[in-house]
Design an enzyme around this catalytic site. Structure first.
Site, PDB file in Angstrom:
ATOM      1  N   CYS A  16       5.219   5.334  -2.752  1.00  0.00           N
ATOM      2  CA  CYS A  16       4.984   4.114  -2.122  1.00  0.00           C
ATOM      3  C   CYS A  16       4.806   4.130  -0.733  1.00  0.00           C
ATOM      4  O   CYS A  16       5.768   4.358   0.196  1.00  0.00           O
ATOM      5  CB  CYS A  16       6.176   3.148  -2.504  1.00  0.00           C
ATOM      6  N   ASN A  17       3.816   3.528  -0.393  1.00  0.00           N
ATOM      7  CA  ASN A  17       3.740   3.382   1.418  1.00  0.00           C
ATOM      8  C   ASN A  17       4.867   2.616   2.105  1.00  0.00           C
ATOM      9  O   ASN A  17       5.389   2.773   3.013  1.00  0.00           O
ATOM     10  CB  ASN A  17       2.250   2.762   1.741  1.00  0.00           C
TER      11      ASN A  17
ATOM     12  N   HIS B 153      -2.311   1.122  -4.278  1.00  0.00           N
ATOM     13  CA  HIS B 153      -3.378   0.491  -5.209  1.00  0.00           C
ATOM     14  C   HIS B 153      -4.839   0.869  -4.307  1.00  0.00           C
ATOM     15  O   HIS B 153      -5.887   0.514  -5.418  1.00  0.00           O
ATOM     16  CB  HIS B 153      -3.086  -0.945  -5.068  1.00  0.00           C
TER      17      HIS B 153
ATOM     18  N   ASP C 255       7.741   4.841  -7.147  1.00  0.00           N
ATOM     19  CA  ASP C 255       6.857   3.963  -6.460  1.00  0.00           C
ATOM     20  C   ASP C 255       7.542   2.576  -6.745  1.00  0.00           C
ATOM     21  O   ASP C 255       8.288   2.530  -7.792  1.00  0.00           O
ATOM     22  CB  ASP C 255       5.341   3.972  -6.842  1.00  0.00           C
ATOM     23  N   SER C 256       7.198   1.774  -6.246  1.00  0.00           N
ATOM     24  CA  SER C 256       7.480   0.162  -6.592  1.00  0.00           C
ATOM     25  C   SER C 256       6.900  -0.236  -7.949  1.00  0.00           C
ATOM     26  O   SER C 256       7.564  -0.818  -8.682  1.00  0.00           O
ATOM     27  CB  SER C 256       7.088  -0.822  -5.622  1.00  0.00           C
TER      28      SER C 256
ATOM     29  N   CYS D 240      -1.709   1.970   1.179  1.00  0.00           N
ATOM     30  CA  CYS D 240      -1.106   1.426  -0.223  1.00  0.00           C
ATOM     31  C   CYS D 240      -1.872   2.154  -1.152  1.00  0.00           C
ATOM     32  O   CYS D 240      -3.177   2.240  -1.397  1.00  0.00           O
ATOM     33  CB  CYS D 240      -1.421  -0.037  -0.251  1.00  0.00           C
TER      34      CYS D 240
ATOM     35  N   GLU E 186      -4.564  -5.137  -9.586  1.00  0.00           N
ATOM     36  CA  GLU E 186      -3.958  -5.376 -10.698  1.00  0.00           C
ATOM     37  C   GLU E 186      -4.757  -6.114 -11.792  1.00  0.00           C
ATOM     38  O   GLU E 186      -4.396  -6.081 -13.153  1.00  0.00           O
ATOM     39  CB  GLU E 186      -2.450  -5.830 -10.458  1.00  0.00           C
TER      40      GLU E 186
END
Lengths: 279, 279
Positions: free
Chosen positions: A74-75, A188, A11-12, A186, A154
């Protein structure tokens, strides 16, 4: 005890741990190698060629760990780099978009589906194209980019008044289009589910992590080897955790995303990534 | 017509153009080379060694353009990498922190100064240390990280209700400490000045771009060469613009940050940056 190869996930950043959480639930006997490209996070505001190159480097790093397959958690990377990865990598590569799209299509009753994601994911139109294909043109799709959700998550502002006001502004146009199902495009966003459920209680929110993990369990892992697992899964799953940059926030966020305490990550430099890569 | 070398400026992204804007005002005859490391933006959530390495690579790229000096327009890079750059780079390196601190000290009446910035900048304590040094211990400093301001500015939500509510939450503890002056410790924040002025109208907000440009004009540029400028400055300043990643938002944001239409940027790859660098 393990004779099978680990499952690679990248993932990023650390959001992809929400996908690992579902993978562990589906595949409690497997081992995992996770790479979070935290030195270059986020991918969602970068261009397609840049996301493609970064993804390739992440995938090649995972290959050095002899992984049996690679899950692109990661999308943005799934949207922009999946075809390229499949053409160049020697193991199965699974993205989060198609499983999420298929599941959303199955769940939607009125066939009006919303998608929220980063600017890059939404700009790629990948969810619209995929939903159109898997439904044979039988759904209407409305998409909107929600670039502020990642920084809000975050910060841990999961129930903050500002987050609620921003969520209302993002979601309102989708509701006006009559969506009954919305894909969280996403990794997150699943952490915002309690708030999103309050903002739009009639909507079915689709977290791609769950159908992706099911897809990997049903179609990838069991096809690759005969399981010789001990009958009781390990109480602490084996996840080798790598990041390209360390952050004081890592442990706290990782625990939140993974839903359990996480191992201390090992740092690999970008120079190491580019050195193992041909790209 | 120019016999002098250009001034190099770098930033993690395009926020540094707010500093270029002030440099043009102070030095309308000069040429500029700007590098925005948009493929790795932001720096504010990365670790010190990573910011140091990225900054070194940016500085070395600017040196290949034969710059007379390097202005580190990014507060995070100024906070974490300035000493390292000064030790390794052959031209003067100017950060934004000391000029901002000196100016804030001059402007504050009650000697209670606030600082807002990214998590990395605030975590480094660089503004407190610098303010303490330049004031010989005669100020009290209160700092707070405002990590959501950068994404809000990049969304253009400069007067949004959510931005106001977030700003109030960030600024309130500083006001409770009695600050009369607050340093905008991030190049994105000057775009929030109208809103911040409404949230705390009695505060003097210090944009480090202006004192940094004045410092460069007074102490660096005139010391390096005898100016032989035409008497009338060019109507369009000469800025060679480089970015490590292209973005569809670039032109719009760059125009906003620079305060005038910007040239189309040239893309340089990260691989190119690392190739010219020893690091």
């Amino acid at each position: 005890m393990h004779t099978t190869k680990p499952i690679g996930v990248f993932d990023s950043g650390i959001g992809g741990l929400t996908v690992v959480r579902h993978l562990i639930k589906q595949l409690p006997h497997e081992r995992f190698v996770y790479l979070g490209d935290t030195a270059r996070v986020p991918y969602g505001n970068k261009s397609a060629p840049t996301v493609e190159r970064y993804s390739q480097q992440c995938a090649e790093f995972l290959l050095t760990h002899d992984v049996q397959c690679i899950v692109v958690a990661c999308n943005t990377a799934s949207a922009l780099a999946l075809q390229h990865l499949r053409a160049t990598v020697s193991v199965p590569v699974i993205g989060v978009i198609e499983p999420a799209a298929v599941y959303a299509y199955q769940q939607s009753i009125n066939g009006v589906i919303g998608v929220i994601g980063t600017r890059a994911t939404i700009g790629s139109n990948i969810y619209s194209t995929t939903l159109d294909r898997v439904s044979h043109g039988n759904v209407r799709v409305h998409s909107t980019a929600c670039p502020l959700f990642v920084p809000l998550v975050e910060e841990g502002w999961l129930q903050h008044a500002a987050t609620r006001s921003i969520a209302e502004q993002y979601i309102e146009p989708l509701l006006a289009c009559g969506v009954d199902t919305v894909i969280l495009g996403c990794t997150h966003y699943p952490l915002l589910l309690p708030l999103l459920g309050q903002v739009a209680p009639a909507v079915q929110w689709i977290d791609g992590g769950s159908p992706t993990a099911k897809y990997v369990a049903d179609n990838i892992v069991q096809h690759l080897h005969v399981n010789e697992h001990p009958t009781v899964p390990p109480t602490i799953p084996e996840i080798r955790m790598y990041v390209t940059d360390t952050s004081p926030m890592f442990q706290q966020l990782a625990t939140q995303f993974l839903g359990m305490p996480s191992q201390e990550p090992v740092r690999v430099t970008i120079e190491h990534l580019t050195a193992v890569s041909q790209w």
